[in-house]
Motif scaffolding. Structure first.
Motif, PDB file in Angstrom:
ATOM      1  N   LEU A 200     -15.508   0.015   8.301  1.00 58.01           N
ATOM      2  CA  LEU A 200     -14.984  -1.331   8.524  1.00 58.01           C
ATOM      3  C   LEU A 200     -14.546  -1.458   9.978  1.00 58.01           C
ATOM      4  O   LEU A 200     -13.551  -0.851  10.393  1.00 58.01           O
ATOM      5  CB  LEU A 200     -13.816  -1.616   7.581  1.00 58.01           C
ATOM      6  N   HIS A 201     -15.314  -2.214  10.744  1.00 59.11           N
ATOM      7  CA  HIS A 201     -15.076  -2.365  12.176  1.00 59.11           C
ATOM      8  C   HIS A 201     -14.245  -3.602  12.515  1.00 59.11           C
ATOM      9  O   HIS A 201     -13.920  -3.815  13.679  1.00 59.11           O
ATOM     10  CB  HIS A 201     -16.414  -2.476  12.911  1.00 59.11           C
ATOM     11  N   GLY A 202     -13.931  -4.430  11.527  1.00 56.72           N
ATOM     12  CA  GLY A 202     -13.251  -5.688  11.798  1.00 56.72           C
ATOM     13  C   GLY A 202     -14.261  -6.812  11.994  1.00 56.72           C
ATOM     14  O   GLY A 202     -15.473  -6.588  11.952  1.00 56.72           O
ATOM     15  N   ARG A 203     -13.753  -8.012  12.240  1.00 55.59           N
ATOM     16  CA  ARG A 203     -14.625  -9.182  12.357  1.00 55.59           C
ATOM     17  C   ARG A 203     -14.302 -10.002  13.601  1.00 55.59           C
ATOM     18  O   ARG A 203     -14.386 -11.231  13.601  1.00 55.59           O
ATOM     19  CB  ARG A 203     -14.517 -10.027  11.086  1.00 55.59           C
ATOM     20  N   TYR A 221     -12.228  -3.809  18.593  1.00 55.36           N
ATOM     21  CA  TYR A 221     -11.881  -3.575  17.192  1.00 55.36           C
ATOM     22  C   TYR A 221     -10.509  -4.151  16.856  1.00 55.36           C
ATOM     23  O   TYR A 221      -9.795  -3.619  16.008  1.00 55.36           O
ATOM     24  CB  TYR A 221     -11.940  -2.083  16.883  1.00 55.36           C
ATOM     25  N   LEU A 222     -10.151  -5.235  17.528  1.00 57.03           N
ATOM     26  CA  LEU A 222      -8.862  -5.880  17.299  1.00 57.03           C
ATOM     27  C   LEU A 222      -8.995  -6.864  16.140  1.00 57.03           C
ATOM     28  O   LEU A 222      -9.469  -7.986  16.300  1.00 57.03           O
ATOM     29  CB  LEU A 222      -8.410  -6.604  18.571  1.00 57.03           C
ATOM     30  N   TYR A 223      -8.562  -6.418  14.974  1.00 60.22           N
ATOM     31  CA  TYR A 223      -8.713  -7.267  13.784  1.00 60.22           C
ATOM     32  C   TYR A 223      -7.889  -6.683  12.641  1.00 60.22           C
ATOM     33  O   TYR A 223      -7.860  -5.465  12.446  1.00 60.22           O
ATOM     34  CB  TYR A 223     -10.178  -7.355  13.348  1.00 60.22           C
ATOM     35  N   ARG A 224      -7.239  -7.557  11.887  1.00 61.03           N
ATOM     36  CA  ARG A 224      -6.527  -7.135  10.675  1.00 61.03           C
ATOM     37  C   ARG A 224      -7.130  -7.871   9.488  1.00 61.03           C
ATOM     38  O   ARG A 224      -7.136  -9.103   9.447  1.00 61.03           O
ATOM     39  CB  ARG A 224      -5.027  -7.446  10.783  1.00 61.03           C
ATOM     40  N   TYR A 225      -7.637  -7.113   8.530  1.00 59.49           N
ATOM     41  CA  TYR A 225      -8.211  -7.712   7.322  1.00 59.49           C
ATOM     42  C   TYR A 225      -7.106  -8.339   6.485  1.00 59.49           C
ATOM     43  O   TYR A 225      -6.040  -7.744   6.302  1.00 59.49           O
ATOM     44  CB  TYR A 225      -8.937  -6.647   6.495  1.00 59.49           C
ATOM     45  N   PHE A 251     -11.693   2.972   8.009  1.00 57.02           N
ATOM     46  CA  PHE A 251     -11.268   1.804   8.783  1.00 57.02           C
ATOM     47  C   PHE A 251     -11.332   2.128  10.269  1.00 57.02           C
ATOM     48  O   PHE A 251     -10.706   3.089  10.733  1.00 57.02           O
ATOM     49  CB  PHE A 251      -9.842   1.401   8.388  1.00 57.02           C
ATOM     50  N   ASN A 252     -12.069   1.305  11.014  1.00 56.17           N
ATOM     51  CA  ASN A 252     -12.227   1.507  12.447  1.00 56.17           C
ATOM     52  C   ASN A 252     -11.615   0.358  13.250  1.00 56.17           C
ATOM     53  O   ASN A 252     -11.860   0.237  14.446  1.00 56.17           O
ATOM     54  CB  ASN A 252     -13.722   1.649  12.791  1.00 56.17           C
ATOM     55  N   ASN A 253     -10.822  -0.488  12.620  1.00 60.87           N
ATOM     56  CA  ASN A 253     -10.171  -1.606  13.316  1.00 60.87           C
ATOM     57  C   ASN A 253      -8.877  -1.117  13.967  1.00 60.87           C
ATOM     58  O   ASN A 253      -7.769  -1.488  13.598  1.00 60.87           O
ATOM     59  CB  ASN A 253      -9.920  -2.774  12.353  1.00 60.87           C
ATOM     60  N   ASN A 254      -9.065  -0.276  14.996  1.00 67.01           N
ATOM     61  CA  ASN A 254      -7.945   0.448  15.580  1.00 67.01           C
ATOM     62  C   ASN A 254      -7.298  -0.206  16.792  1.00 67.01           C
ATOM     63  O   ASN A 254      -6.227   0.227  17.221  1.00 67.01           O
ATOM     64  CB  ASN A 254      -8.403   1.852  16.026  1.00 67.01           C
ATOM     65  N   SER A 255      -7.939  -1.205  17.385  1.00 64.45           N
ATOM     66  CA  SER A 255      -7.469  -1.699  18.685  1.00 64.45           C
ATOM     67  C   SER A 255      -6.022  -2.159  18.662  1.00 64.45           C
ATOM     68  O   SER A 255      -5.290  -1.990  19.641  1.00 64.45           O
ATOM     69  CB  SER A 255      -8.365  -2.840  19.164  1.00 64.45           C
ATOM     70  N   GLY A 256      -5.589  -2.742  17.558  1.00 61.56           N
ATOM     71  CA  GLY A 256      -4.214  -3.223  17.455  1.00 61.56           C
ATOM     72  C   GLY A 256      -3.358  -2.421  16.503  1.00 61.56           C
ATOM     73  O   GLY A 256      -2.277  -2.871  16.107  1.00 61.56           O
ATOM     74  N   ASP A 261      -2.509   0.364   8.337  1.00 63.28           N
ATOM     75  CA  ASP A 261      -1.876  -0.608   7.436  1.00 63.28           C
ATOM     76  C   ASP A 261      -2.884  -1.170   6.439  1.00 63.28           C
ATOM     77  O   ASP A 261      -2.595  -1.306   5.242  1.00 63.28           O
ATOM     78  CB  ASP A 261      -1.255  -1.746   8.239  1.00 63.28           C
ATOM     79  N   ASN A 262      -4.080  -1.512   6.918  1.00 64.26           N
ATOM     80  CA  ASN A 262      -5.115  -2.034   6.021  1.00 64.26           C
ATOM     81  C   ASN A 262      -5.553  -0.981   5.013  1.00 64.26           C
ATOM     82  O   ASN A 262      -5.781  -1.291   3.833  1.00 64.26           O
ATOM     83  CB  ASN A 262      -6.322  -2.507   6.822  1.00 64.26           C
ATOM     84  N   ALA A 263      -5.664   0.262   5.446  1.00 65.75           N
ATOM     85  CA  ALA A 263      -6.092   1.331   4.543  1.00 65.75           C
ATOM     86  C   ALA A 263      -5.068   1.559   3.436  1.00 65.75           C
ATOM     87  O   ALA A 263      -5.426   1.737   2.266  1.00 65.75           O
ATOM     88  CB  ALA A 263      -6.325   2.615   5.333  1.00 65.75           C
ATOM     89  N   LEU A 264      -3.795   1.553   3.798  1.00 68.43           N
ATOM     90  CA  LEU A 264      -2.752   1.736   2.784  1.00 68.43           C
ATOM     91  C   LEU A 264      -2.696   0.539   1.835  1.00 68.43           C
ATOM     92  O   LEU A 264      -2.444   0.696   0.635  1.00 68.43           O
ATOM     93  CB  LEU A 264      -1.402   1.941   3.469  1.00 68.43           C
TER      94      LEU A 264
END
Length: 295
Positions: A200-203, A221-225, A251-256, A261-264
């Motif tokens: 999951l790279h974000g959108r 990769y700045l994105y929070r699902y 989860f690869n949405n690491n920029s922010g 948090d999304n994984a948990l």
């Protein structure tokens, strides 16, 4: 089995708030998640000693998805120069195999992820390159991730999946911005009965096409699902879980700092607990206030 993890273990401040956690981040990480994607191997072939340390610092059931070195996937273009600092392609692969040995000996290698670049389109030379890579990897479990949409255009989707299955590769399901030919859609499928990878790279569409800009690493990769988007993945994961014995979602949405948090959050939606057995963290011990004896 659905295994939830993150891309890398260093950039997730949410996980390292407890006393001593920052001293060995991988060991602390492994108390939250049972799998991780190793990104450092993309930039340099790591020493066997360093990989052994990773194996030693994690529990027996922990698993690593290791990214292939960039020279193996064509990110370093330019003929023979792509093998530097190695003398040849064979030497490069030999060094990579040596690097993987400690993880394989410990039974902790889930797969090597071959993430091919955005210009790696569905054409005969690149098909041949994939076949060669599989041959050079031998019996190491390998996964394919494409970044060029030509592999999954309507008339090629099933042919690409059949090729992936026939050649002995795991399919990687990607969630990423739909930003032209340099991105692929979500292709919910499995080509290996043992393992399927999900990344999951974000959108963040604008950030996705920012490569080359000075701050591209900060925004790509700045994105929070949100909850609804994660609920969609809950259903997809349950379907994929019927197709492979193990599904690794990374989860690869690491920029922010959103990945952990999304994984948990997803873990709670799937009624899973962290390895440590609880989501609550131990609060740091506050220094006792000194008594004012002469106030």
């Amino acid at each position: 089995m659905i295994r939830i993890g993150l891309a890398g273990w260093g950039d997730h401040p949410t996980l390292y708030k407890e006393p001593g956690a920052k001293k060995n981040k991988l060991a602390a990480y492994s108390r939250w998640f049972n799998s991780v994607e190793v990104d450092s191997t993309f930039y340099a072939v790591q020493s066997p000693e360093l990989m052994k340390r990773g194996a030693d610092d994690t529990p027996p059931e922990f698993r690593f998805v290791v990214k292939a070195y960039q020279g193996m996937t064509g990110y370093s273009r330019g003929g023979g120069s792509s093998y530097k600092p190695f003398a040849s392609e064979e030497a490069m692969y030999a060094a990579f195999h040596e690097s993987l040995a400690p993880l394989r000996e410990a039974g902790k290698l889930a797969a090597v992820l071959f993430q091919y670049p955005p210009w790696f389109d569905c054409s005969r030379p690149y098909v041949d390159q994939i076949r060669k890579a599989k041959r050079l990897m031998g019996d190491v479990p390998v996964a394919l991730e494409f970044r060029h949409q030509s592999w999954f255009e309507p008339d090629m989707r099933e042919r690409t999946l059949d090729f992936t299955r026939r050649e002995g590769w795991m399919h990687t399901v990607c969630d990423e911005p739909q930003a032209g030919e340099g991105s692929v859609p979500i292709v919910e499928a499995a080509t290996d009965e043992k393992v399927t990878i999900v990344r999951l790279h974000g959108r963040n569409k604008e950030g996705w096409v920012s490569t080359g800009q000075p701050n591209w690493r900060e925004i790509r990769y700045l994105y929070r699902y949100n909850k609804d988007e994660l609920e969609e993945w809950v259903e997809r994961l349950r379907r994929l879980d019927e197709l492979s014995q193990t599904v690794y979602i990374l989860f690869n949405n690491n920029s922010g700092g959103d990945a952990a948090d999304n994984a948990l959050q997803l873990m709670q939606m799937l009624d899973q607990l962290p390895v440590r057995g609880a989501f609550e963290q131990v609060k740091p011990v506050e220094e006792a206030e000194q008594l004012e004896l002469f106030d």
